[in-house]
Design a protein around this motif. Structure first.
Motif, mmCIF file in Angstrom:
data_model
loop_
_atom_site.group_PDB
_atom_site.id
_atom_site.type_symbol
_atom_site.label_atom_id
_atom_site.label_comp_id
_atom_site.label_asym_id
_atom_site.label_seq_id
_atom_site.Cartn_x
_atom_site.Cartn_y
_atom_site.Cartn_z
ATOM 1 N N ALA A 123 22.234 -24.836 -5.539
ATOM 2 C CA ALA A 123 21.804 -24.851 -4.143
ATOM 3 C C ALA A 123 22.850 -25.474 -3.225
ATOM 4 C CB ALA A 123 20.479 -25.596 -4.014
ATOM 5 N N ARG A 124 23.477 -26.563 -3.672
ATOM 6 C CA ARG A 124 24.455 -27.231 -2.805
ATOM 7 C C ARG A 124 25.717 -26.388 -2.661
ATOM 8 N NH1 ARG A 124 24.750 -31.634 -0.135
ATOM 9 N NH2 ARG A 124 22.742 -32.327 -0.944
ATOM 10 N N GLN A 125 26.169 -25.751 -3.734
ATOM 11 C CA GLN A 125 27.334 -24.878 -3.639
ATOM 12 C C GLN A 125 27.069 -23.702 -2.695
ATOM 13 O OE1 GLN A 125 27.562 -24.148 -7.888
ATOM 14 N NE2 GLN A 125 29.551 -25.177 -8.015
ATOM 15 N N THR A 126 25.869 -23.153 -2.794
ATOM 16 C CA THR A 126 25.512 -22.021 -1.936
ATOM 17 C C THR A 126 25.393 -22.460 -0.483
ATOM 18 O OG1 THR A 126 24.307 -21.057 -3.789
ATOM 19 C CG2 THR A 126 23.887 -20.121 -1.623
ATOM 20 N N TYR A 127 24.831 -23.647 -0.255
ATOM 21 C CA TYR A 127 24.740 -24.167 1.109
ATOM 22 C C TYR A 127 26.137 -24.386 1.695
ATOM 23 C CZ TYR A 127 23.768 -27.165 5.090
ATOM 24 O OH TYR A 127 23.724 -27.690 6.358
ATOM 25 N N ALA A 128 27.064 -24.872 0.876
ATOM 26 C CA ALA A 128 28.435 -25.090 1.348
ATOM 27 C C ALA A 128 29.090 -23.768 1.745
ATOM 28 C CB ALA A 128 29.257 -25.788 0.267
ATOM 29 N N ALA A 129 28.765 -22.696 1.010
ATOM 30 C CA ALA A 129 29.296 -21.374 1.357
ATOM 31 C C ALA A 129 28.657 -20.839 2.632
ATOM 32 C CB ALA A 129 29.061 -20.401 0.201
ATOM 33 N N MET A 166 29.284 -5.493 -0.807
ATOM 34 C CA MET A 166 29.742 -4.753 0.355
ATOM 35 C C MET A 166 28.758 -4.918 1.512
ATOM 36 S SD MET A 166 31.291 -1.359 -1.506
ATOM 37 C CE MET A 166 32.610 -1.116 -0.322
ATOM 38 N N GLY A 167 27.869 -5.884 1.384
ATOM 39 C CA GLY A 167 26.916 -6.210 2.426
ATOM 40 C C GLY A 167 27.018 -7.684 2.764
ATOM 41 N N ASP A 168 26.219 -8.135 3.713
ATOM 42 C CA ASP A 168 26.238 -9.523 4.161
ATOM 43 C C ASP A 168 25.606 -10.413 3.102
ATOM 44 O OD1 ASP A 168 26.172 -11.913 5.571
ATOM 45 O OD2 ASP A 168 25.592 -10.956 7.442
ATOM 46 N N ALA A 169 26.337 -11.434 2.679
ATOM 47 C CA ALA A 169 25.823 -12.352 1.672
ATOM 48 C C ALA A 169 24.682 -13.204 2.203
ATOM 49 C CB ALA A 169 26.940 -13.259 1.158
ATOM 50 N N ALA A 170 24.590 -13.344 3.524
ATOM 51 C CA ALA A 170 23.515 -14.115 4.164
ATOM 52 C C ALA A 170 23.018 -13.343 5.379
ATOM 53 C CB ALA A 170 24.003 -15.507 4.568
ATOM 54 N N PRO A 171 22.225 -12.288 5.169
ATOM 55 C CA PRO A 171 21.764 -11.468 6.297
ATOM 56 C C PRO A 171 20.851 -12.244 7.225
ATOM 57 C CG PRO A 171 20.621 -10.850 4.277
ATOM 58 C CD PRO A 171 21.705 -11.799 3.880
ATOM 59 N N GLU A 207 28.246 -19.774 11.799
ATOM 60 C CA GLU A 207 27.933 -20.345 10.480
ATOM 61 C C GLU A 207 27.851 -21.867 10.562
ATOM 62 O OE1 GLU A 207 31.241 -18.135 8.622
ATOM 63 O OE2 GLU A 207 29.700 -17.279 7.315
ATOM 64 N N ASN A 208 27.068 -22.322 11.542
ATOM 65 C CA ASN A 208 26.915 -23.756 11.785
ATOM 66 C C ASN A 208 25.485 -24.186 11.446
ATOM 67 O OD1 ASN A 208 27.500 -26.365 12.584
ATOM 68 N ND2 ASN A 208 27.059 -25.978 14.742
ATOM 69 N N TYR A 209 25.345 -24.992 10.404
ATOM 70 C CA TYR A 209 24.041 -25.442 9.929
ATOM 71 C C TYR A 209 24.056 -26.958 9.771
ATOM 72 C CZ TYR A 209 23.347 -20.518 8.813
ATOM 73 O OH TYR A 209 23.239 -19.144 8.896
ATOM 74 N N VAL A 210 22.880 -27.561 9.857
ATOM 75 C CA VAL A 210 22.709 -28.992 9.617
ATOM 76 C C VAL A 210 21.608 -29.147 8.569
ATOM 77 C CG1 VAL A 210 21.955 -31.176 10.611
ATOM 78 C CG2 VAL A 210 23.514 -29.693 11.899
ATOM 79 N N LEU A 211 21.871 -29.937 7.549
ATOM 80 C CA LEU A 211 20.901 -30.156 6.481
ATOM 81 C C LEU A 211 20.070 -31.401 6.774
ATOM 82 C CD1 LEU A 211 19.778 -29.435 3.684
ATOM 83 C CD2 LEU A 211 21.628 -30.806 2.686
ATOM 84 N N ARG A 212 18.765 -31.212 6.886
ATOM 85 C CA ARG A 212 17.843 -32.327 7.072
ATOM 86 C C ARG A 212 16.718 -32.177 6.062
ATOM 87 N NH1 ARG A 212 17.669 -32.133 13.665
ATOM 88 N NH2 ARG A 212 19.764 -32.977 14.013
ATOM 89 N N GLY A 213 17.034 -32.441 4.850
ATOM 90 C CA GLY A 213 16.081 -32.309 3.757
ATOM 91 C C GLY A 213 16.822 -32.378 2.445
ATOM 92 N N GLU A 214 16.081 -32.254 1.364
ATOM 93 C CA GLU A 214 16.661 -32.327 0.020
ATOM 94 C C GLU A 214 16.810 -30.933 -0.561
ATOM 95 O OE1 GLU A 214 17.789 -35.036 -1.473
ATOM 96 O OE2 GLU A 214 17.236 -36.262 0.277
ATOM 97 N N ALA A 267 23.620 -16.105 -4.484
ATOM 98 C CA ALA A 267 24.029 -17.246 -5.304
ATOM 99 C C ALA A 267 25.147 -16.886 -6.280
ATOM 100 C CB ALA A 267 22.826 -17.793 -6.079
ATOM 101 N N PHE A 268 25.879 -15.827 -5.988
ATOM 102 C CA PHE A 268 27.029 -15.403 -6.792
ATOM 103 C C PHE A 268 28.292 -15.423 -5.954
ATOM 104 C CE2 PHE A 268 24.401 -12.327 -9.640
ATOM 105 C CZ PHE A 268 24.134 -13.351 -10.535
ATOM 106 N N GLU A 269 29.421 -15.605 -6.631
ATOM 107 C CA GLU A 269 30.715 -15.292 -6.059
ATOM 108 C C GLU A 269 31.104 -13.903 -6.555
ATOM 109 O OE1 GLU A 269 32.317 -16.866 -3.904
ATOM 110 O OE2 GLU A 269 31.686 -18.962 -3.990
#
Length: 302
Positions: A132-138, A76-81, A99-106, A189-191
């Motif tokens: 990590a990749r699934q969470t980044y996609a979210a 009931m709170g922000d998943a990415a505060p 929610e606009n991010y660019v990945l420049r790293g591993e 890191a949960f749904e």
């Protein structure tokens, strides 16, 4: 069953027009800018909307669905505060809102398969863990380097605290390093757990009933003391904005949305605007189920 209907809402007056481009980007009204205004509201307490709210409360209170809901993980709170120290620029704040991010790293390629949500009373729940990749996609719903964006350079697994339907919980989170920031951006890191089957159906097809009951958007946040909830409600450009009423019982809080002014049950233009509305409650939400009267089910958090 004790019930009480709350009639006064505090409206966050700066609206977000949900254009086709933002819908395509997956950006709702939940991260709109906030302005404060007050709009008291008078309604007939025997209106069809109130009757619908009572029907939803009666269906959920004491039901197996409510029991299942109280045993799951429902944030009931922000998943990415946002970072506690704020953003360095308006562009960075806009990127976060979009929610606009660019990945420049591993990103890490391995992670545990499961993690635990832990509550203060000692209860816990084991759930599948997003890597990590699934969470980044979210986290990254736009991925447009030409527009304002935040740059992620790395990530590691950690923890964060988030408000849930069962109170604050400590949950696994990926901590994303943002270029130019000392503090990482945390993302759960949960749904959420699967919602139980509602014991009552939707009030109508579409978004509006004939008597003007509107479908709500998403839950934005519950205040720290649980005495108010902020949701996204919708309206058009030729009305006085949305209003949200609350019917409170011992087991649930049912929110009914409507549009003030204009034609009852109609949005006058094709642009659909999402506005944050804060509803004050008679007592803390606690573990009561927060429900949308139109849909007859708990409000989504995302």
């Amino acid at each position: 069953m004790r019930t009480h209907t709350t009639r006064t809402t505090t409206r966050l007056a700066l609206t977000l027009t949900l254009t086709t481009a933002l819908f395509a980007a997956g950006c709702g009204g939940e991260k709109a800018e906030d302005g404060i205004g007050t709009k008291p509201r008078d309604r007939d307490t025997s209106s069809p909307s109130d009757s619908r709210a009572q029907q939803v409360a009666d269906a959920w209170d004491g039901s197996k669905a409510a029991e299942a809901y109280r045993s799951g993980y429902y944030p009931m709170g922000d998943a990415a505060p946002s970072p506690s120290k704020g953003f360095h620029s308006d562009d960075d704040k806009t990127a976060y809102m979009l929610e606009n991010y660019v990945l420049r790293g591993e990103l890490p390629t391995t992670a545990p398969e499961e993690g635990q949500a832990k509550w203060e009373g000692g209860e816990s729940l084991t759930l599948p863990l997003l890597d990590a990749r699934q969470t980044y996609a979210a986290l990254d719903r736009v991925d447009s380097p030409k527009d304002p964006h935040l740059t992620v350079t790395s990530a590691k697994l950690g923890e964060m605290t988030i408000a849930t339907s069962r109170g604050p919980a400590t949950v696994p989170a990926w901590l994303f390093t943002l270029e130019g920031y000392d503090e990482p951006l945390r993302r759960v890191a949960f749904e959420p757990s699967n919602l139980p089957k509602p014991p009552i159906g939707s009030a109508a097809e579409g978004r509006t009933t004939r008597d003007g009951l509107e479908q709500l958007g998403q839950l934005v946040e519950v205040s720290e003391d649980g005495r108010s909830v902020t949701v996204v409600a919708y309206h058009g450009s030729c009305d006085d904005g949305p209003a949200v009423d609350a019917l409170e019982t011992d087991g649930s809080v049912v929110l009914s949305a409507s549009i003030v002014g204009g034609d009852t049950g109609a949005i006058c233009t094709s642009d659909l605007r999402g506005e944050k509305v804060t509803v004050k409650l008679d007592r803390p939400l606690g573990d009561r189920v927060l429900l949308d009267a139109f849909m007859g089910r708990p409000l989504p958090n995302e």
